[in-house]
Write a protein that holds these residues in place. Structure first.
Motif, PDB file in Angstrom:
ATOM      1  N   LYS A 146      -9.298   1.836   7.836  1.00 33.32           N
ATOM      2  CA  LYS A 146      -9.083   0.855   6.770  1.00 33.32           C
ATOM      3  C   LYS A 146     -10.210  -0.171   6.769  1.00 33.32           C
ATOM      4  CE  LYS A 146      -4.141   1.313   7.723  1.00 33.32           C
ATOM      5  NZ  LYS A 146      -2.911   0.618   8.179  1.00 33.32           N
ATOM      6  N   HIS A 173     -10.015   5.552  -0.316  1.00 32.71           N
ATOM      7  CA  HIS A 173      -9.451   5.303   1.006  1.00 32.71           C
ATOM      8  C   HIS A 173      -9.455   6.577   1.838  1.00 32.71           C
ATOM      9  CE1 HIS A 173      -7.021   3.454   4.096  1.00 32.71           C
ATOM     10  NE2 HIS A 173      -6.169   4.466   4.021  1.00 32.71           N
ATOM     11  N   ARG A 177       0.839  -1.207   0.000  1.00 33.12           N
ATOM     12  CA  ARG A 177       0.000   0.000   0.000  1.00 33.12           C
ATOM     13  C   ARG A 177       0.870   1.252   0.000  1.00 33.12           C
ATOM     14  NH1 ARG A 177      -4.351  -2.650  -1.781  1.00 33.12           N
ATOM     15  NH2 ARG A 177      -5.410  -3.918  -0.198  1.00 33.12           N
ATOM     16  N   ARG A 186      -9.469  -1.171  -3.694  1.00 34.93           N
ATOM     17  CA  ARG A 186      -9.187   0.104  -3.047  1.00 34.93           C
ATOM     18  C   ARG A 186      -8.681   1.098  -4.081  1.00 34.93           C
ATOM     19  NH1 ARG A 186      -6.650  -1.017   2.931  1.00 34.93           N
ATOM     20  NH2 ARG A 186      -7.801  -2.918   3.375  1.00 34.93           N
ATOM     21  N   ASP A 240      -7.388  -6.726   2.311  1.00 33.54           N
ATOM     22  CA  ASP A 240      -8.823  -6.611   2.054  1.00 33.54           C
ATOM     23  C   ASP A 240      -9.592  -7.762   2.669  1.00 33.54           C
ATOM     24  OD1 ASP A 240      -8.942  -4.250   0.216  1.00 33.54           O
ATOM     25  OD2 ASP A 240      -7.597  -5.506  -0.960  1.00 33.54           O
ATOM     26  N   ASN A 246      -3.050  -0.752  -5.031  1.00 32.99           N
ATOM     27  CA  ASN A 246      -4.421  -0.759  -4.518  1.00 32.99           C
ATOM     28  C   ASN A 246      -5.219  -1.960  -4.996  1.00 32.99           C
ATOM     29  OD1 ASN A 246      -4.416   1.748  -2.982  1.00 32.99           O
ATOM     30  ND2 ASN A 246      -4.172   2.761  -4.959  1.00 32.99           N
TER      31      ASN A 246
END
Length: 474
Positions: A217, A462, A142, A457, A181, A147
């Motif tokens: 998150k 985000h 990240r 993402r 995720d 993403n």
């Protein structure tokens, strides 16, 4: 169609003989063959980290591996992964040897791997990361603007908050895990332990039961008990025995076999198992001369003192028990500190009256499932299984025991040795159905399908989630 990128500490090189691969390799290869993609990990070699990646492509799969320097391997793998995380996650805080340099090395190698993988990632790739060596790996990706959908599966237990939060970098590890995720665990207890540890460090917002937000998150948690290939194991177990095994079986005659095979590790409860077998001999003398317990325990991490201590302890206990209870022509306990071919072990499983699988703590323990799959359904053996193995959540028809209670295990062994055929068949049939339903292919397909269902993402979304969750930070 999205490509799959798998990352694990070690990679299994391409090999047509699928049966030679372990459970993790079989599951990963099945997922990769279905989607096509990349398997990325350490080559197993100490060498120049700046050397180009070693790449091998076969059909629609590419294997990419790298070397590690001696210092990085020592700190990341030996000193932190295996001397801090492994004992702590198996509830052995007394064996944790935390060093700040090792923690730095663990972070450094995860960052190094992210640097090496980043150029290989395509926009629509789905990433699947494996096990405790790579807890902060998504966080490193990240930071580099990756993403993509990233999932993580923990193969070992996740300890309760009292254990996990005793680790000095527990907060950093928990926040890093939230960059995945989808977080997959072997059991519901492991999933809940993670969330409880997280809740002690920060506010956790949960929608439904499996969608969460922490530190701004979003991530999901789910349980995916890993399985085996039951049909292949059944094929390996069936058929004639090799000549030496056939001769041994004839020599044993009516002697009943208790069989166990484990990696030599303090989490497996081997000393406790030896003492439980001694309790069987002491409490049930009618079995003297008519049973034999064989324990295969090949050395693992033989350079670590804790493992050397276990090996010495087992050798001492085996000699003591045989000296106390053995007779001319009868040795009750055989302890073998060596490796055996996996196909051979499946045949041994099939001809064993009792499978003894009693770890003190285990993420799943596939040996228990392999024992079930290897049995003759018309005349199956009995599985004695620790309640602290993840497999106990599925194989409830086994004789479940507390491995710390030697009399409990001894009683279960006696019950297994004397169990009527009808009960053995009923118990085995129930377990075999579960093993066949929750096989290795079901495990990988379920995880990958869930991961692909996650909304990818983006840097912008985000930020929006962070502002919505913590408006005062805006």
């Amino acid at each position: 169609m999205s490509r799959l990128v798998v990352v694990s500490n070690r990679i299994a090189p391409p090999d047509d003989k699928k049966s030679s691969a372990g459970g993790l390799a079989v599951g990963i290869l099945g997922a990769l063959k279905a989607a096509g993609g990349l398997w990325f990990g350490w080559s197993g070699e100490i060498g120049n980290e700046d050397a180009p990646l070693k790449k091998v492509t076969k059909d629609n799969i590419t294997w990419a591996s790298f070397n590690l320097s001696e210092e990085n391997h020592e700190q990341y793998y030996n000193q932190f992964s295996n001397a801090v995380l492994w004992p702590a996650f198996h509830y052995r805080l007394d064996l944790v040897n935390y060093q700040r340099d090792a923690w730095d090395g663990y972070q450094r190698v995860n960052a190094l791997l992210a640097d090496k993988l980043q150029p290989l990632i395509e926009d629509d790739d789905v990433l699947w990361i494996h096990d405790y060596h790579l807890l902060p790996f998504a966080s490193e990706l990240r930071k580099r603007g990756i993403n993509n959908r990233i999932g993580f599966f923990l193969h070992i237990p996740f300890p309760t908050p009292e254990i996990f939060n005793a680790l000095p970098p527990h907060s950093e590890l928990l926040e890093a895990l939230c960059d995945y995720d989808l977080l997959g665990f072997q059991t519901e207890n492991d999933r809940v332990a993670f969330l409880e540890s997280l809740a002690m460090q920060t506010r956790v917002f949960t929608r439904g039961s499996k969608n969460h937000t922490a530190w701004g998150k979003d991530f999901q948690t789910e349980v995916y008990p890993i399985g085996i290939e039951p049909n292949e194991i059944a094929e390996q177990a069936a058929g004639p025995l090799p000549p030496k095994l056939a001769q041994l079986k004839n020599e044993l005659g009516s002697v009943k076999n208790i069989f166990s095979v484990e990696r030599l590790d303090y989490s497996k409860g081997l000393p406790e198992r030896f003492l439980a077998f001694e309790a069987l001999l002491e409490n049930y003398p009618e079995h003297h001369g008519s049973i034999r317990y064989t324990q295969i325990a090949p050395t693992s991490r033989g350079d670590v003192q804790a493992y050397q201590d276990i090996r010495h302890q087992l050798e001492t206990e085996a000699g003591r028990i045989n000296g106390k209870y053995g007779q001319l022509g009868w040795t009750p306990l055989y302890y073998l500190n060596q490796h055996f071919d996996r196909k051979l072990l499946m045949k041994v499983f099939r001809h064993s009256d009792v499978g003894l699988v009693t770890p003190l703590r285990d993420g799943m323990n596939l040996v228990a499932k392999e024992y079930v799959a290897a049995q003759d359904p018309a005349n199956p053996g009995v599985l004695v299984l620790s309640q602290f193995a993840g497999a106990a959540n599925e194989l409830t028809a086994a004789l479940l025991v507390n491995p710390y209670d030697r009399d409990d295990v001894a009683n279960a062994l006696h019950r297994a040795l004397t169990m009527p055929l009808a009960e053995r068949i009923a118990r085995h049939s129930e377990m075999l159905e579960i093993v066949r339903t929750n096989d290795i292919d079901h495990w990988q397909r379920t995880f990958i399908n869930d991961l692909k269902g996650v909304t990818p993402r983006s840097a912008e979304s985000h930020l929006q989630r962070t502002v919505a969750t913590f408006p005062k930070l805006a």
